[in-house]
Design a protein around this motif. Structure first.
Motif, PDB file in Angstrom:
ATOM      1  N   ARG A 144      -1.532   2.225   3.939  1.00 12.12           N
ATOM      2  CA  ARG A 144      -1.239   0.879   3.756  1.00 12.12           C
ATOM      3  C   ARG A 144      -1.756   0.667   1.956  1.00 12.12           C
ATOM      4  O   ARG A 144      -2.926   1.008   1.992  1.00 12.12           O
ATOM      5  CB  ARG A 144      -1.564  -0.227   4.311  1.00 12.12           C
ATOM      6  CG  ARG A 144      -0.756  -1.903   3.802  1.00 12.12           C
ATOM      7  CD  ARG A 144      -1.371  -2.910   5.273  1.00 12.12           C
ATOM      8  NE  ARG A 144      -0.513  -3.967   4.733  1.00 12.12           N
ATOM      9  CZ  ARG A 144      -1.395  -4.818   3.228  1.00 12.12           C
ATOM     10  NH1 ARG A 144      -2.634  -4.369   2.829  1.00 12.12           N
ATOM     11  NH2 ARG A 144      -0.474  -6.214   3.173  1.00 12.12           N
ATOM     12  N   LEU A 145      -0.869   0.744   1.023  1.00  8.73           N
ATOM     13  CA  LEU A 145      -1.926   0.227   0.114  1.00  8.73           C
ATOM     14  C   LEU A 145      -1.484  -1.650  -0.648  1.00  8.73           C
ATOM     15  O   LEU A 145      -0.016  -1.540  -0.390  1.00  8.73           O
ATOM     16  CB  LEU A 145      -1.732   1.435  -1.517  1.00  8.73           C
ATOM     17  CG  LEU A 145      -2.229   1.168  -2.723  1.00  8.73           C
ATOM     18  CD1 LEU A 145      -3.576   1.633  -2.897  1.00  8.73           C
ATOM     19  CD2 LEU A 145      -1.210   2.453  -3.446  1.00  8.73           C
ATOM     20  N   GLU A 146      -2.120  -2.316  -1.429  1.00  4.58           N
ATOM     21  CA  GLU A 146      -2.092  -3.302  -2.578  1.00  4.58           C
ATOM     22  C   GLU A 146      -2.242  -3.700  -3.034  1.00  4.58           C
ATOM     23  O   GLU A 146      -3.552  -3.424  -3.920  1.00  4.58           O
ATOM     24  CB  GLU A 146      -2.902  -4.489  -0.977  1.00  4.58           C
ATOM     25  CG  GLU A 146      -2.299  -5.618  -1.252  1.00  4.58           C
ATOM     26  CD  GLU A 146      -2.105  -6.892  -0.206  1.00  4.58           C
ATOM     27  OE1 GLU A 146      -2.463  -8.611  -0.600  1.00  4.58           O
ATOM     28  OE2 GLU A 146      -2.603  -6.790   1.062  1.00  4.58           O
ATOM     29  N   TYR A 147      -1.388  -4.024  -3.857  1.00  2.47           N
ATOM     30  CA  TYR A 147      -1.990  -4.372  -5.005  1.00  2.47           C
ATOM     31  C   TYR A 147      -1.424  -4.926  -6.445  1.00  2.47           C
ATOM     32  O   TYR A 147      -0.700  -5.715  -5.789  1.00  2.47           O
ATOM     33  CB  TYR A 147      -2.041  -3.210  -6.410  1.00  2.47           C
ATOM     34  CG  TYR A 147      -0.578  -2.587  -6.268  1.00  2.47           C
ATOM     35  CD1 TYR A 147       0.167  -2.872  -7.742  1.00  2.47           C
ATOM     36  CD2 TYR A 147       0.051  -1.504  -5.309  1.00  2.47           C
ATOM     37  CE1 TYR A 147       1.577  -2.300  -8.075  1.00  2.47           C
ATOM     38  CE2 TYR A 147       1.112  -1.418  -5.415  1.00  2.47           C
ATOM     39  CZ  TYR A 147       1.983  -1.253  -6.283  1.00  2.47           C
ATOM     40  OH  TYR A 147       3.045  -1.432  -6.628  1.00  2.47           O
ATOM     41  N   GLY A 163      -6.360   3.450   5.437  1.00  2.00           N
ATOM     42  CA  GLY A 163      -5.599   5.177   5.030  1.00  2.00           C
ATOM     43  C   GLY A 163      -5.955   5.793   3.981  1.00  2.00           C
ATOM     44  O   GLY A 163      -7.728   5.965   4.446  1.00  2.00           O
ATOM     45  N   GLN A 164      -5.106   7.104   3.276  1.00  2.00           N
ATOM     46  CA  GLN A 164      -6.033   7.845   2.907  1.00  2.00           C
ATOM     47  C   GLN A 164      -4.606   7.675   2.027  1.00  2.00           C
ATOM     48  O   GLN A 164      -3.864   6.856   1.489  1.00  2.00           O
ATOM     49  CB  GLN A 164      -5.987   8.713   3.102  1.00  2.00           C
ATOM     50  CG  GLN A 164      -5.400   9.754   4.216  1.00  2.00           C
ATOM     51  CD  GLN A 164      -5.312  11.044   4.079  1.00  2.00           C
ATOM     52  OE1 GLN A 164      -6.106  11.511   3.963  1.00  2.00           O
ATOM     53  NE2 GLN A 164      -4.468  11.784   4.689  1.00  2.00           N
ATOM     54  N   ALA A 165      -5.611   8.211   0.164  1.00  2.00           N
ATOM     55  CA  ALA A 165      -4.789   8.393  -1.015  1.00  2.00           C
ATOM     56  C   ALA A 165      -5.790   9.177  -1.626  1.00  2.00           C
ATOM     57  O   ALA A 165      -6.711   9.056  -1.521  1.00  2.00           O
ATOM     58  CB  ALA A 165      -4.989   6.915  -1.631  1.00  2.00           C
ATOM     59  N   ARG A 166      -4.778   9.720  -2.642  1.00  2.00           N
ATOM     60  CA  ARG A 166      -5.503  10.019  -4.079  1.00  2.00           C
ATOM     61  C   ARG A 166      -5.042   9.619  -4.706  1.00  2.00           C
ATOM     62  O   ARG A 166      -4.312   9.136  -5.756  1.00  2.00           O
ATOM     63  CB  ARG A 166      -4.438  11.598  -3.787  1.00  2.00           C
ATOM     64  CG  ARG A 166      -5.398  12.636  -5.188  1.00  2.00           C
ATOM     65  CD  ARG A 166      -4.365  14.427  -4.960  1.00  2.00           C
ATOM     66  NE  ARG A 166      -5.084  14.793  -6.180  1.00  2.00           N
ATOM     67  CZ  ARG A 166      -4.822  14.698  -7.334  1.00  2.00           C
ATOM     68  NH1 ARG A 166      -4.075  14.049  -7.946  1.00  2.00           N
ATOM     69  NH2 ARG A 166      -4.993  15.684  -8.237  1.00  2.00           N
ATOM     70  N   PHE A 167      -6.318   8.710  -6.226  1.00  2.00           N
ATOM     71  CA  PHE A 167      -6.052   8.524  -6.875  1.00  2.00           C
ATOM     72  C   PHE A 167      -6.896   8.996  -8.047  1.00  2.00           C
ATOM     73  O   PHE A 167      -7.399   9.624  -8.107  1.00  2.00           O
ATOM     74  CB  PHE A 167      -7.281   7.240  -6.952  1.00  2.00           C
ATOM     75  CG  PHE A 167      -6.837   5.775  -5.845  1.00  2.00           C
ATOM     76  CD1 PHE A 167      -6.287   5.145  -5.878  1.00  2.00           C
ATOM     77  CD2 PHE A 167      -7.343   6.322  -4.520  1.00  2.00           C
ATOM     78  CE1 PHE A 167      -6.438   4.258  -5.396  1.00  2.00           C
ATOM     79  CE2 PHE A 167      -7.039   5.453  -3.506  1.00  2.00           C
ATOM     80  CZ  PHE A 167      -6.799   3.715  -4.091  1.00  2.00           C
TER      81      PHE A 167
END
Length: 328
Positions: A144-147, A163-167
């Motif tokens: 889940r990403l909130e921006y 969770g996980q993410a590549r930025f």
């Protein structure tokens, strides 16, 4: 003593001797029943068979009944003590749950929440997200990403991740980019890095290139990372910096499980987060077993478990949303 009395006594003694084997068998049945914690019907049946062999020998029967009741009481106490000790042993060893299944959407969703945007992914899925400043995020499975819908021209560009993410962050010296995830905060100006922060698991940051500062949510002193290294933060907020296994960290972005000489705990947590299943170890020693495991993520969970079982290092079973790992 009269002859008849002597003869009757001898006959009684002989009959008792002849039946001693049967008596012992019945008493053993009672003992075995006590040891096996029988139901009432089994115990009463064995007792009636014993009484039938002795008729109305009132005093003897009463003594035997008292012995039986005492034996039952002792057996019950012993069983209670054994159960308590065994419970204590099992409790001290316990089941080590390293990843927990979460409630996830059935498909990738993007919804507006006030001035923010929330993106969520289901299991076994990745999603690309373009942020308002031109930065790019590859969102991992069950994340889940909130921006903000607009970062504005001043201040901090801040997002929140579970969770996980590549930025891949677009450089902007005047507006630092901050990722809030669990009990961790990662601050950059412009760089490429991975963040992993699932509920119930330690949070980590791995730097691919550039420079990042990692700190705990309590505002403690940050730690600087150099490329190829990772920062892992525990429940107490302590940060450990170490060299990262870059192939394993980025495998999910290429649709692969890529583990070479990796800890089984790390492998299973990655599998758990991809398929959204719980992970439970039944032996602490298995956590640190090191394995090589390279497998496509496009296959079913059953295929992955079969491949893991073929390694022969442990026994992997799936039931009720959880993978159990036990000694073979």
């Amino acid at each position: 003593m009269k002859e008849n009395d002597v003869r009757n006594m001898d006959l009684t003694s002989r009959k008792a001797g002849e039946g001693s084997g049967e008596d012992e068998r019945l008493l053993m049945m009672l003992g075995e029943a006590l040891g096996d914690m029988p139901d009432d019907e089994e115990t009463q049946k064995a007792w009636r068979q014993f009484e039938a062999r002795h008729g109305d020998a009132g005093g003897s029967r009463l003594r035997l009944r008292r012995i039986f009741i005492s034996a039952a009481a002792v057996a019950a106490v012993v069983a209670l003590v054994v159960a308590f000790v065994w419970s204590d042993i099992v409790g001290s060893a316990g089941v080590i749950e390293t990843f927990a299944m979460a409630e996830l959407p059935s498909h990738t969703s993007r919804v507006a929440d006030g001035d923010n945007v929330v993106v969520q992914t289901p299991s076994a899925t990745t999603s690309d997200v373009l942020l308002p400043d031109g930065s790019r995020v590859m969102l991992g499975s069950g994340s889940r990403l909130e921006y903000p819908s607009d970062f504005g021209q001043n201040g901090v560009r801040e997002v929140e991740l579970t969770g996980q993410a590549r930025f891949s962050v677009r450089h902007d010296a005047g507006r630092p980019f901050v990722v809030k995830s669990g009990n961790m905060s990662t601050k950059v100006l412009g760089t490429v890095f991975y963040v992993r922060s699932y509920h119930g698991s330690a949070s980590s940051v791995v730097l691919l290139k550039g420079c990042v500062s990692v700190s705990s949510e309590d505002g403690g002193k940050g730690r600087m990372l150099s490329p190829g290294h990772q920062a892992v933060i525990d429940d107490k907020g302590d940060i450990k910096v170490e060299k990262a296994d870059m192939a394993a960290v980025g495998g999910w972005t290429h649709g692969e499980f890529c583990f070479d000489d990796s800890r089984l705990e790390d492998v299973m947590n990655d599998i758990g987060s991809w398929y959204n299943v719980g992970i439970a170890f039944h032996s602490r020693s298995l956590l640190s077993v090191r394995i090589h495991f390279n497998f496509p993520r496009s296959v079913s969970l059953a295929d992955v478990l079969q491949a893991l079982n073929d390694l022969g290092v442990a026994q992997f079973r799936y039931a009720d949303g959880c993978i159990s790992i036990e000694q073979k």
